[in-house]
Design a protein around this motif. Structure first.
Motif, PDB file in Angstrom:
ATOM      1  N   SER A   4       0.784  -1.267  -0.158  1.00  0.00           N
ATOM      2  CA  SER A   4       0.282   0.065  -0.038  1.00  0.00           C
ATOM      3  C   SER A   4       0.943   1.245  -0.023  1.00  0.00           C
ATOM      4  N   ALA A   5       2.157   1.099  -0.493  1.00  0.00           N
ATOM      5  CA  ALA A   5       2.924   2.346  -0.325  1.00  0.00           C
ATOM      6  C   ALA A   5       2.871   3.106  -1.232  1.00  0.00           C
ATOM      7  N   SER A   6       3.493   4.459  -1.457  1.00  0.00           N
ATOM      8  CA  SER A   6       3.291   5.282  -2.512  1.00  0.00           C
ATOM      9  C   SER A   6       4.860   5.174  -3.359  1.00  0.00           C
ATOM     10  N   SER A  30       0.368   3.018  -4.703  1.00  0.00           N
ATOM     11  CA  SER A  30       0.040   4.489  -5.287  1.00  0.00           C
ATOM     12  C   SER A  30       1.011   4.769  -6.122  1.00  0.00           C
ATOM     13  N   VAL A  31       0.805   5.195  -7.349  1.00  0.00           N
ATOM     14  CA  VAL A  31       1.814   5.297  -8.184  1.00  0.00           C
ATOM     15  C   VAL A  31       1.754   6.931  -8.789  1.00  0.00           C
ATOM     16  N   THR A  32       3.169   7.585  -8.933  1.00  0.00           N
ATOM     17  CA  THR A  32       3.196   8.576  -9.760  1.00  0.00           C
ATOM     18  C   THR A  32       4.183   8.611 -10.735  1.00  0.00           C
ATOM     19  N   THR A  33       3.995   8.838 -12.021  1.00  0.00           N
ATOM     20  CA  THR A  33       5.038   8.638 -12.983  1.00  0.00           C
ATOM     21  C   THR A  33       5.648   9.738 -13.362  1.00  0.00           C
ATOM     22  N   CYS A  34       6.908   9.685 -13.686  1.00  0.00           N
ATOM     23  CA  CYS A  34       7.688  10.878 -14.192  1.00  0.00           C
ATOM     24  C   CYS A  34       8.358  10.401 -15.554  1.00  0.00           C
ATOM     25  N   ASP A  52       7.403   6.713  -0.649  1.00  0.00           N
ATOM     26  CA  ASP A  52       7.965   5.668   0.097  1.00  0.00           C
ATOM     27  C   ASP A  52       8.978   4.840  -0.578  1.00  0.00           C
ATOM     28  N   LEU A  53       9.043   4.976  -2.040  1.00  0.00           N
ATOM     29  CA  LEU A  53      10.020   4.461  -2.740  1.00  0.00           C
ATOM     30  C   LEU A  53      10.060   4.699  -4.104  1.00  0.00           C
ATOM     31  N   VAL A  54      11.391   4.910  -4.548  1.00  0.00           N
ATOM     32  CA  VAL A  54      11.519   5.618  -5.947  1.00  0.00           C
ATOM     33  C   VAL A  54      12.082   4.272  -7.036  1.00  0.00           C
ATOM     34  N   ILE A  55      11.245   4.244  -7.944  1.00  0.00           N
ATOM     35  CA  ILE A  55      11.857   3.205  -9.182  1.00  0.00           C
ATOM     36  C   ILE A  55      12.436   3.900 -10.375  1.00  0.00           C
ATOM     37  N   THR A  56      13.697   3.758 -10.592  1.00  0.00           N
ATOM     38  CA  THR A  56      14.070   4.592 -11.860  1.00  0.00           C
ATOM     39  C   THR A  56      14.653   3.829 -12.810  1.00  0.00           C
ATOM     40  N   ASP A  57      14.698   4.288 -14.109  1.00  0.00           N
ATOM     41  CA  ASP A  57      15.540   3.681 -15.193  1.00  0.00           C
ATOM     42  C   ASP A  57      16.684   4.241 -14.907  1.00  0.00           C
ATOM     43  N   MET A  58      17.866   3.387 -15.318  1.00  0.00           N
ATOM     44  CA  MET A  58      19.108   3.846 -15.422  1.00  0.00           C
ATOM     45  C   MET A  58      19.640   5.028 -16.386  1.00  0.00           C
ATOM     46  N   THR A  59      19.123   4.350 -17.531  1.00  0.00           N
ATOM     47  CA  THR A  59      19.628   5.405 -18.747  1.00  0.00           C
ATOM     48  C   THR A  59      18.514   6.360 -19.090  1.00  0.00           C
ATOM     49  N   MET A  60      18.841   7.454 -18.698  1.00  0.00           N
ATOM     50  CA  MET A  60      17.730   8.455 -19.381  1.00  0.00           C
ATOM     51  C   MET A  60      18.385   9.879 -19.644  1.00  0.00           C
ATOM     52  N   PRO A  61      17.882  10.745 -20.886  1.00  0.00           N
ATOM     53  CA  PRO A  61      18.579  11.838 -21.035  1.00  0.00           C
ATOM     54  C   PRO A  61      18.521  12.684 -19.956  1.00  0.00           C
ATOM     55  N   LEU A 122      11.140  -1.447   0.891  1.00  0.00           N
ATOM     56  CA  LEU A 122      10.294  -1.048   1.974  1.00  0.00           C
ATOM     57  C   LEU A 122      10.471  -1.400   3.476  1.00  0.00           C
ATOM     58  N   LYS A 123      10.882  -2.593   3.252  1.00  0.00           N
ATOM     59  CA  LYS A 123      11.379  -3.168   4.498  1.00  0.00           C
ATOM     60  C   LYS A 123      12.650  -2.721   5.304  1.00  0.00           C
ATOM     61  N   ASN A 124      13.654  -2.333   4.118  1.00  0.00           N
ATOM     62  CA  ASN A 124      14.721  -1.823   4.616  1.00  0.00           C
ATOM     63  C   ASN A 124      14.833  -0.186   4.755  1.00  0.00           C
TER      64      ASN A 124
END
Length: 125
Positions: A4-6, A30-34, A52-61, A122-124
């Motif tokens: 249930s994290a953001s 709950s997701v916010t996209t950029c 609560d957590l960020v997921i990012t692609d490595m290769t972006m301009p 999220l645990k860490n």
């Protein structure tokens, strides 16, 4: 593996943010996209405690996932950042950990792999 994290999801490929965003929402997040690092940094800076957590692609301009992780850690050192990459780049776990990234997952990944990585972060975090 549901939660249930953001989550702030960052990828320069719009199709991937849409698909992965839908997967995450199905898992209960709950997701916010950029679609670029600068936009993600603005969103995170505005309300760092709302994410609560960020997921990012490595290769972006403009700003790589590593650069974004480093900037996020300056704002909120405890923020968990998960890095996704489609390439086996010159990126070691040690280098990622120095930047504050808790895990790297290779594209393409399954929703199960993604869910497990998020739970770990999220645990860490």
């Amino acid at each position: 593996v549901t939660g249930s994290a953001s989550i702030l999801l960052v990828d320069d490929e719009e199709m991937l943010t849409e698909v992965n965003g839908s997967i995450l929402e199905t898992l209960g997040y709950s997701v916010t996209t950029c679609n670029n690092g600068a936009e993600a940094l603005r969103v995170f800076s505005a309300e760092p405690d709302a994410i609560d957590l960020v997921i990012t692609d490595m290769t972006m301009p403009g700003m790589t996932g590593l650069d974004l992780a480093a900037e996020i850690k300056k704002i909120k050192p405890s923020a968990p950042v998960l890095l996704c990459t489609g390439f086996n780049e010159q990126l070691t776990k040690e280098k990622a950990e120095e930047t504050g990234i808790f895990d790297i997952i290779m594209k393409p990944f399954t929703s199960i792999e993604l869910g497990q990585a998020i739970k770990k972060g999220l645990k860490n975090g």
